[in-house]
Design a protein around this motif. Structure first.
Motif, PDB file in Angstrom:
ATOM      1  N   VAL A 178      12.645  42.178  11.361  1.00 54.39           N
ATOM      2  CA  VAL A 178      12.394  41.836   9.966  1.00 54.39           C
ATOM      3  C   VAL A 178      12.532  43.087   9.103  1.00 54.39           C
ATOM      4  O   VAL A 178      12.500  44.216   9.620  1.00 54.39           O
ATOM      5  N   PRO A 179      12.712  42.922   7.782  1.00 53.23           N
ATOM      6  CA  PRO A 179      12.807  44.087   6.893  1.00 53.23           C
ATOM      7  C   PRO A 179      11.575  44.985   7.010  1.00 53.23           C
ATOM      8  O   PRO A 179      10.489  44.542   7.407  1.00 53.23           O
ATOM      9  N   PHE A 180      11.742  46.253   6.637  1.00 57.24           N
ATOM     10  CA  PHE A 180      10.683  47.257   6.792  1.00 57.24           C
ATOM     11  C   PHE A 180       9.394  46.845   6.104  1.00 57.24           C
ATOM     12  O   PHE A 180       8.302  47.046   6.633  1.00 57.24           O
ATOM     13  N   TRP A 181       9.514  46.265   4.904  1.00 52.46           N
ATOM     14  CA  TRP A 181       8.298  45.915   4.165  1.00 52.46           C
ATOM     15  C   TRP A 181       7.493  44.847   4.890  1.00 52.46           C
ATOM     16  O   TRP A 181       6.258  44.809   4.791  1.00 52.46           O
ATOM     17  N   LYS A 182       8.166  44.001   5.644  1.00 58.38           N
ATOM     18  CA  LYS A 182       7.442  43.003   6.433  1.00 58.38           C
ATOM     19  C   LYS A 182       6.751  43.657   7.634  1.00 58.38           C
ATOM     20  O   LYS A 182       5.668  43.234   8.044  1.00 58.38           O
ATOM     21  N   LYS A 183       7.404  44.686   8.200  1.00 56.35           N
ATOM     22  CA  LYS A 183       6.776  45.402   9.303  1.00 56.35           C
ATOM     23  C   LYS A 183       5.482  46.064   8.857  1.00 56.35           C
ATOM     24  O   LYS A 183       4.501  46.099   9.594  1.00 56.35           O
ATOM     25  N   ILE A 184       5.492  46.585   7.631  1.00 55.16           N
ATOM     26  CA  ILE A 184       4.284  47.209   7.084  1.00 55.16           C
ATOM     27  C   ILE A 184       3.148  46.202   7.043  1.00 55.16           C
ATOM     28  O   ILE A 184       1.972  46.539   7.257  1.00 55.16           O
ATOM     29  N   LEU A 185       3.491  44.951   6.795  1.00 53.45           N
ATOM     30  CA  LEU A 185       2.477  43.891   6.723  1.00 53.45           C
ATOM     31  C   LEU A 185       2.137  43.351   8.100  1.00 53.45           C
ATOM     32  O   LEU A 185       1.390  42.376   8.221  1.00 53.45           O
ATOM     33  N   GLY A 186       2.698  43.962   9.143  1.00 53.74           N
ATOM     34  CA  GLY A 186       2.382  43.537  10.504  1.00 53.74           C
ATOM     35  C   GLY A 186       3.234  42.393  11.008  1.00 53.74           C
ATOM     36  O   GLY A 186       2.932  41.798  12.043  1.00 53.74           O
ATOM     37  N   MET A 187       4.305  42.096  10.299  1.00 51.94           N
ATOM     38  CA  MET A 187       5.171  40.987  10.709  1.00 51.94           C
ATOM     39  C   MET A 187       6.277  41.498  11.626  1.00 51.94           C
ATOM     40  O   MET A 187       6.623  42.680  11.602  1.00 51.94           O
ATOM     41  N   LYS A 188       6.813  40.609  12.422  1.00 51.82           N
ATOM     42  CA  LYS A 188       7.914  40.965  13.316  1.00 51.82           C
ATOM     43  C   LYS A 188       8.788  39.741  13.547  1.00 51.82           C
ATOM     44  O   LYS A 188       8.389  38.604  13.296  1.00 51.82           O
ATOM     45  N   LEU A 189       9.996  40.010  14.023  1.00 46.42           N
ATOM     46  CA  LEU A 189      10.918  38.918  14.323  1.00 46.42           C
ATOM     47  C   LEU A 189      10.369  38.098  15.485  1.00 46.42           C
ATOM     48  O   LEU A 189      10.022  38.631  16.533  1.00 46.42           O
ATOM     49  N   ALA A 190      10.283  36.800  15.288  1.00 46.03           N
ATOM     50  CA  ALA A 190       9.761  35.910  16.327  1.00 46.03           C
ATOM     51  C   ALA A 190      10.409  34.542  16.151  1.00 46.03           C
ATOM     52  O   ALA A 190      11.164  34.293  15.218  1.00 46.03           O
ATOM     53  N   GLY A 191      10.100  33.667  17.070  1.00 51.01           N
ATOM     54  CA  GLY A 191      10.618  32.305  16.987  1.00 51.01           C
ATOM     55  C   GLY A 191      11.725  32.060  17.992  1.00 51.01           C
ATOM     56  O   GLY A 191      12.330  32.992  18.535  1.00 51.01           O
ATOM     57  N   GLY A 192      11.984  30.787  18.239  1.00 52.85           N
ATOM     58  CA  GLY A 192      13.064  30.407  19.131  1.00 52.85           C
ATOM     59  C   GLY A 192      14.381  30.346  18.392  1.00 52.85           C
ATOM     60  O   GLY A 192      14.465  30.667  17.206  1.00 52.85           O
ATOM     61  N   LYS A 193      15.416  29.942  19.108  1.00 54.32           N
ATOM     62  CA  LYS A 193      16.749  29.849  18.512  1.00 54.32           C
ATOM     63  C   LYS A 193      17.231  28.408  18.612  1.00 54.32           C
ATOM     64  O   LYS A 193      17.460  27.900  19.711  1.00 54.32           O
ATOM     65  N   LEU A 194      17.388  27.752  17.469  1.00 56.43           N
ATOM     66  CA  LEU A 194      17.913  26.393  17.458  1.00 56.43           C
ATOM     67  C   LEU A 194      19.358  26.390  17.926  1.00 56.43           C
ATOM     68  O   LEU A 194      20.176  27.184  17.462  1.00 56.43           O
ATOM     69  N   ASP A 195      19.666  25.495  18.851  1.00 57.91           N
ATOM     70  CA  ASP A 195      21.001  25.465  19.430  1.00 57.91           C
ATOM     71  C   ASP A 195      21.166  24.157  20.193  1.00 57.91           C
ATOM     72  O   ASP A 195      20.200  23.422  20.421  1.00 57.91           O
ATOM     73  N   ASP A 196      22.402  23.876  20.605  1.00 57.03           N
ATOM     74  CA  ASP A 196      22.610  22.814  21.581  1.00 57.03           C
ATOM     75  C   ASP A 196      21.996  23.270  22.901  1.00 57.03           C
ATOM     76  O   ASP A 196      22.074  24.450  23.257  1.00 57.03           O
ATOM     77  N   ILE A 197      21.404  22.338  23.620  1.00 55.28           N
ATOM     78  CA  ILE A 197      20.742  22.670  24.885  1.00 55.28           C
ATOM     79  C   ILE A 197      21.292  21.777  25.983  1.00 55.28           C
ATOM     80  O   ILE A 197      21.158  20.553  25.921  1.00 55.28           O
ATOM     81  N   THR A 198      21.932  22.379  26.963  1.00 52.05           N
ATOM     82  CA  THR A 198      22.423  21.654  28.123  1.00 52.05           C
ATOM     83  C   THR A 198      21.748  22.206  29.365  1.00 52.05           C
ATOM     84  O   THR A 198      21.708  23.428  29.560  1.00 52.05           O
ATOM     85  N   VAL A 199      21.213  21.316  30.200  1.00 55.07           N
ATOM     86  CA  VAL A 199      20.526  21.718  31.429  1.00 55.07           C
ATOM     87  C   VAL A 199      21.071  20.891  32.588  1.00 55.07           C
ATOM     88  O   VAL A 199      21.160  19.676  32.510  1.00 55.07           O
ATOM     89  N   ILE A 200      21.429  21.571  33.673  1.00 51.59           N
ATOM     90  CA  ILE A 200      21.794  20.914  34.922  1.00 51.59           C
ATOM     91  C   ILE A 200      20.880  21.474  36.003  1.00 51.59           C
ATOM     92  O   ILE A 200      20.809  22.686  36.193  1.00 51.59           O
ATOM     93  N   VAL A 201      20.174  20.591  36.697  1.00 49.61           N
ATOM     94  CA  VAL A 201      19.323  20.989  37.808  1.00 49.61           C
ATOM     95  C   VAL A 201      19.898  20.385  39.077  1.00 49.61           C
ATOM     96  O   VAL A 201      20.143  19.177  39.155  1.00 49.61           O
ATOM     97  N   GLY A 202      20.127  21.232  40.066  1.00 46.58           N
ATOM     98  CA  GLY A 202      20.681  20.759  41.334  1.00 46.58           C
ATOM     99  C   GLY A 202      19.820  21.201  42.499  1.00 46.58           C
ATOM    100  O   GLY A 202      19.410  22.370  42.562  1.00 46.58           O
TER     101      GLY A 202
END
Length: 304
Positions: A275-299
């Motif tokens: 996140v931008p520096f000013w957000k870091k000063i406020l204690g914030m950080k980059l977080a969260g998942g990533k929205l995407d197509d999700i394909t799973v194969i279990v064998g």
């Protein structure tokens, strides 16, 4: 329209398969997202010591791409001990008015038709070469292919950030590496000369045992679910179909959680993306998942 593809290389009426294939004439026909099959080598050979895959799959499109079915494609084949593959279309092509789903769909369709080709000779890298050469659609995709021989040898070729994990006895014993030029820019097979080729594929092999579980997926899974979560999730299910569904749902839950410390967010911060520096000063950080197509194969590896 962009519809997920589930291809069988030999017969759409094989009794061991529950198949959904893209309806080329009806863009509104979306395949079921939960299906299972057992790739029983006893149907192919009477030798009782051979192994094969019992496979479950689940696909969840990006929330903004549900009507089009997303941009992932995959196939499962009964050939030999079983062949599985996932291709993830590069969404940036949409900026050039190109449907990003067409390239991975055609790539997987071609690969599914070539698994038994004499020149391929059970080599996933050669399978990628021939499938890529036969693909005429504009676009690009990350891709992974795994081929199981009846003696238990698993051969893998991957380009980019689709991945595969092997779990044995409640422990993750193998994972494919990610190939990327820089963060969030993975290697990819492309219709353009600037892309990678089969020569860039990372090739791996390992001996599997009866009871081993493999988990293959697009980066929509691995960007949002940690390896220890994969192990603990599949341990709760006897059914590979239910395990695949549970992993896909977990990935989607994490992807939509803006506070979740996802693998994607942790990697981004490790590469200096935050996140931008000013957000870091406020204690914030980059977080969260990533929205995407999700394909799973279990064998799961089973003995005939």
């Amino acid at each position: 329209m962009a519809i997920p593809v589930f291809w069988d290389s030999f017969s759409l009426s094989h009794p061991l398969f529950h198949l959904s294939v893209r309806n080329l004439s009806n863009g509104n026909s979306i395949p079921r997202k939960n299906k299972w099959l057992c790739l029983a080598s006893s149907q192919l050979s009477p030798v009782g010591s051979e192994v094969s895959f019992c496979v479950g799959t689940h696909l969840i499109p990006h929330p903004n791409k549900i009507e089009r079915g997303g941009e992932d494609a995959f196939f499962v084949s009964k050939y030999n001990g079983g062949v599985i593959a996932v291709a993830d279309g590069v969404s940036g092509w949409a900026e050039q008015n190109v449907d990003p789903s067409l390239f991975p769909q055609e790539l997987m369709a071609n690969a599914s038709c070539l698994v038994g080709d004499e020149e391929v000779n059970d080599d996933p890298k050669i399978l990628l070469r021939k499938a890529h050469a036969a693909t005429s659609s504009t676009g690009s995709a990350t891709v992974i292919v795994a081929m199981l021989e009846r003696n238990g040898l698993l051969k893998i070729a991957n380009v980019g950030d689709c991945g595969l994990r092997v779990v044995r006895g409640g422990q993750m014993i193998f994972s494919t590496p990610t190939q990327e030029h820089y963060f969030d820019c993975p290697y990819q097979l492309s219709s353009e000369m600037v892309g990678q080729t089969y020569l860039d594929a990372m090739v791996s092999s390992m001996e599997l045992m009866e009871g081993d579980t493999i988990v293959m997926g697009s980066d929509g899974l691995f960007d949002n679910v940690f390896d220890n979560e994969i192990v603990s999730t599949i341990a709760r299910y006897d059914s590979v179909a239910e395990a695949a569904k549970a992993l896909a749902n977990l990935a989607r839950t994490h992807a939509m959680d803006s506070e979740f410390e996802s693998p994607y967010a942790l990697e981004a911060r490790s590469k200096g993306i935050d996140v931008p520096f000013w957000k870091k000063i406020l204690g914030m950080k980059l977080a969260g998942g990533k929205l995407d197509d999700i394909t799973v194969i279990v064998g799961q590896v089973v003995r005939s």
